[in-house]
Design an enzyme around this catalytic site. Sequence first.
Site, PDB file in Angstrom:
ATOM      1  N   ILE A 157     -39.591 -28.508  55.659  1.00 22.40           N
ATOM      2  CA  ILE A 157     -38.089 -28.166  55.313  1.00 22.40           C
ATOM      3  C   ILE A 157     -37.422 -29.377  55.072  1.00 22.40           C
ATOM      4  CG2 ILE A 157     -35.920 -26.921  56.058  1.00 22.40           C
ATOM      5  CD1 ILE A 157     -37.867 -25.111  57.395  1.00 22.40           C
ATOM      6  N   ASP A 176     -37.889 -39.437  61.445  1.00 24.67           N
ATOM      7  CA  ASP A 176     -38.976 -38.574  62.091  1.00 24.67           C
ATOM      8  C   ASP A 176     -39.969 -39.278  62.884  1.00 24.67           C
ATOM      9  OD1 ASP A 176     -40.590 -35.699  60.865  1.00 24.67           O
ATOM     10  OD2 ASP A 176     -41.382 -37.134  62.119  1.00 24.67           O
ATOM     11  N   ALA A 243     -32.169 -25.187  62.134  1.00 20.12           N
ATOM     12  CA  ALA A 243     -33.552 -25.371  62.794  1.00 20.12           C
ATOM     13  C   ALA A 243     -33.961 -24.250  63.611  1.00 20.12           C
ATOM     14  CB  ALA A 243     -33.709 -26.657  63.116  1.00 20.12           C
ATOM     15  N   ASP A 268     -27.062 -21.909  61.133  1.00 20.67           N
ATOM     16  CA  ASP A 268     -27.782 -20.534  60.867  1.00 20.67           C
ATOM     17  C   ASP A 268     -28.544 -20.256  62.198  1.00 20.67           C
ATOM     18  OD1 ASP A 268     -28.763 -18.561  59.100  1.00 20.67           O
ATOM     19  OD2 ASP A 268     -30.729 -19.714  59.306  1.00 20.67           O
ATOM     20  N   GLU A 273     -28.931 -17.189  70.765  1.00 21.27           N
ATOM     21  CA  GLU A 273     -29.328 -15.940  69.872  1.00 21.27           C
ATOM     22  C   GLU A 273     -30.050 -14.784  70.491  1.00 21.27           C
ATOM     23  OE1 GLU A 273     -31.994 -16.470  66.039  1.00 21.27           O
ATOM     24  OE2 GLU A 273     -30.415 -18.487  66.241  1.00 21.27           O
ATOM     25  N   HIS A 291     -29.061 -16.290  61.156  1.00 18.85           N
ATOM     26  CA  HIS A 291     -30.682 -16.848  61.088  1.00 18.85           C
ATOM     27  C   HIS A 291     -31.320 -16.160  59.790  1.00 18.85           C
ATOM     28  CE1 HIS A 291     -33.997 -18.175  63.942  1.00 18.85           C
ATOM     29  NE2 HIS A 291     -34.286 -18.493  62.503  1.00 18.85           N
ATOM     30  N   ILE A 292     -30.781 -16.521  58.698  1.00 20.00           N
ATOM     31  CA  ILE A 292     -31.365 -16.132  57.605  1.00 20.00           C
ATOM     32  C   ILE A 292     -31.968 -16.991  56.577  1.00 20.00           C
ATOM     33  CG2 ILE A 292     -29.870 -14.082  57.199  1.00 20.00           C
ATOM     34  CD1 ILE A 292     -28.246 -15.796  55.198  1.00 20.00           C
ATOM     35  N   GLY A 293     -32.100 -18.294  57.134  1.00 16.33           N
ATOM     36  CA  GLY A 293     -32.518 -19.586  56.242  1.00 16.33           C
ATOM     37  C   GLY A 293     -33.762 -19.288  55.471  1.00 16.33           C
TER      38      GLY A 293
HETATM   39  N1  LIG Z   1     -33.504 -21.106  59.737  1.00 14.30           N
HETATM   40  C1  LIG Z   1     -34.423 -20.455  59.364  1.00 14.30           C
HETATM   41  O1  LIG Z   1     -34.471 -19.189  59.379  1.00 14.30           O
HETATM   42  C2  LIG Z   1     -35.852 -21.139  59.603  1.00 14.30           C
HETATM   43  C3  LIG Z   1     -36.794 -20.690  58.739  1.00 14.30           C
HETATM   44  C4  LIG Z   1     -38.119 -21.384  59.010  1.00 14.30           C
HETATM   45  C5  LIG Z   1     -38.172 -22.437  59.964  1.00 14.30           C
HETATM   46  N2  LIG Z   1     -37.278 -22.595  60.609  1.00 14.30           N
HETATM   47  C6  LIG Z   1     -37.045 -23.882  61.622  1.00 14.30           C
HETATM   48  O2  LIG Z   1     -37.162 -25.067  60.931  1.00 14.30           O
HETATM   49  C7  LIG Z   1     -37.636 -26.310  61.597  1.00 14.30           C
HETATM   50  C8  LIG Z   1     -38.734 -27.156  60.846  1.00 14.30           C
HETATM   51  O3  LIG Z   1     -39.677 -26.424  60.263  1.00 14.30           O
HETATM   52  P1  LIG Z   1     -40.452 -27.106  59.357  1.00 14.30           P
HETATM   53  O4  LIG Z   1     -41.457 -26.355  58.594  1.00 14.30           O
HETATM   54  O5  LIG Z   1     -39.944 -28.089  58.604  1.00 14.30           O
HETATM   55  O6  LIG Z   1     -41.586 -27.761  60.609  1.00 14.30           O
HETATM   56  P2  LIG Z   1     -42.676 -28.967  60.293  1.00 14.30           P
HETATM   57  O7  LIG Z   1     -43.572 -28.896  61.530  1.00 14.30           O
HETATM   58  O8  LIG Z   1     -43.178 -29.214  58.936  1.00 14.30           O
HETATM   59  O9  LIG Z   1     -41.727 -30.355  60.349  1.00 14.30           O
HETATM   60  C9  LIG Z   1     -40.898 -30.666  61.789  1.00 14.30           C
HETATM   61  C10 LIG Z   1     -40.752 -32.232  61.725  1.00 14.30           C
HETATM   62  O10 LIG Z   1     -39.912 -32.530  62.710  1.00 14.30           O
HETATM   63  C11 LIG Z   1     -40.377 -33.671  63.303  1.00 14.30           C
HETATM   64  N3  LIG Z   1     -39.871 -34.012  64.561  1.00 14.30           N
HETATM   65  C12 LIG Z   1     -40.278 -33.278  65.923  1.00 14.30           C
HETATM   66  N4  LIG Z   1     -39.449 -33.690  66.967  1.00 14.30           N
HETATM   67  C13 LIG Z   1     -38.629 -34.600  66.312  1.00 14.30           C
HETATM   68  C14 LIG Z   1     -37.390 -35.283  67.037  1.00 14.30           C
HETATM   69  N5  LIG Z   1     -37.087 -35.268  68.261  1.00 14.30           N
HETATM   70  N6  LIG Z   1     -36.720 -35.982  66.246  1.00 14.30           N
HETATM   71  C15 LIG Z   1     -37.031 -36.227  64.796  1.00 14.30           C
HETATM   72  N7  LIG Z   1     -38.113 -35.399  64.112  1.00 14.30           N
HETATM   73  C16 LIG Z   1     -38.819 -34.715  64.996  1.00 14.30           C
HETATM   74  C17 LIG Z   1     -41.952 -33.617  63.373  1.00 14.30           C
HETATM   75  O11 LIG Z   1     -42.567 -34.706  63.487  1.00 14.30           O
HETATM   76  C18 LIG Z   1     -42.311 -33.107  62.075  1.00 14.30           C
HETATM   77  O12 LIG Z   1     -42.605 -33.761  60.885  1.00 14.30           O
HETATM   78  C19 LIG Z   1     -38.224 -25.326  62.870  1.00 14.30           C
HETATM   79  O13 LIG Z   1     -37.583 -25.475  64.045  1.00 14.30           O
HETATM   80  C20 LIG Z   1     -38.480 -23.902  62.304  1.00 14.30           C
HETATM   81  O14 LIG Z   1     -38.477 -23.179  63.504  1.00 14.30           O
HETATM   82  C21 LIG Z   1     -35.989 -22.179  60.546  1.00 14.30           C
END
Ligand SMILES: NC(=O)c1ccc[n+]([C@@H]2O[C@H](COP(=O)([O-])OP(=O)(O)OC[C@H]3O[C@@H](n4cnc5c(N)ncnc54)[C@H](O)[C@@H]3O)[C@@H](O)[C@H]2O)c1
Length: 316
Positions: A157, A176, A243, A268, A273, A291-293
């Site tokens: 993301i 990251d 996130a 979001d 929640e 939470h509709i991301g």
């Molecule tokens: N709002 C929504 O509806 C929605 C939808 C999908 C996912 N999400 C959330 O989005 C977030 C990211 O998803 P993604 O698919 O990109 O995950 P991903 O695993 O592809 O990427 C997460 C990244 O965060 C890094 N990371 C971990 N801890 C860290 C820290 N303390 N500081 C900096 N970087 C750190 C990891 O190294 C990784 O590269 C997740 O929490 C997921 O639950 C939200």
Amino acid sequence: MKILANDGISQKGISLLEKNGFDVITTNVAQEQLGHFINKNEVMGLLVRSATKVNKDLIDACPNLKLVGRGGVGMDNIDVEYAHKKGIQVINTPSASSLSVAELVFAHLYGGVRFLYDANRNMPLEGDSKFKQLKKSYGNGKELAGKTLGIIGFGRIGQAVAKLALGAGMKVVFFDPLLDDVSLTLSFFDGQSVTFHLKKTDKEELLRISDFITVHVPAQKNYVLGKNEFDLMKDGVGIINAARGGVIDEVALVDALESDKVSFAGMDVYESEPRPEIRILMHPKISLTPHIGGATNEAQDRIGIELAEQIISHFK
Ligand SMILES: NC(=O)c1ccc[n+]([C@@H]2O[C@H](COP(=O)([O-])OP(=O)(O)OC[C@H]3O[C@@H](n4cnc5c(N)ncnc54)[C@H](O)[C@@H]3O)[C@@H](O)[C@H]2O)c1
């Protein structure tokens, strides 16, 4: 072969499965009747989103279940380790909704710099009687182009957000712990593409130089943004959390909004929640979504198709 999509699946996913000889059941069976239903109907594959729980009890109750699929990312509702132990394949669709989340981040950002979150609250109340005053109070917006976006967490993301930001003319910095250099290729409608090479920025530096900060990390033990981090930020920074609830300290965020350290926040996801704190919900400087991301029609289609493709290749 029967597949039960207990929390639903897109029509595109159903069509692809049916074309390949699967029988897709979309009845929503209550959790306590699920084991009985799966056995009675000889279901081989169970598809869920976040509502249905695939726990040890259910796995034990369904000895003929071969596959569990999660439409989306998080596997919190599935006992993955136990399923593997029992020989059940577990699949998910981690990238299907990345672009949808990234676009929601930009909805909050564009809305934030032009005060849409507040204008949409006040126009229905005072738009006719105080039009000129409202015009004046929302008349000092900003453009995103030319500003620096700090992205904390640069996975699927985070990188999708970076691509939109680069396309919008922003400077992108990221932090990251797992990544140092990342190449991002932006592809355009006419076949052109441009590749950007980005280097990691130290977290403190990112906090100091960013005009807007968005967080895209998984659930954490500690806050990624708390009082200490807000103190380091530029005055007037904009903050986005799409996130997870709990990655930003909401008390510190409200303090930072009240002291004008943070000019607006887009949220979001929430620490408490599905009942976000009233101080967050009522705050005039917060743009809110429930939470509709990842929840777009396109993401639903991609999720359905990705699940169908994995099921087809697993059973063929
Ligand atoms: N709002 C929504 O509806 C929605 C939808 C999908 C996912 N999400 C959330 O989005 C977030 C990211 O998803 P993604 O698919 O990109 O995950 P991903 O695993 O592809 O990427 C997460 C990244 O965060 C890094 N990371 C971990 N801890 C860290 C820290 N303390 N500081 C900096 N970087 C750190 C990891 O190294 C990784 O590269 C997740 O929490 C997921 O639950 C939200």
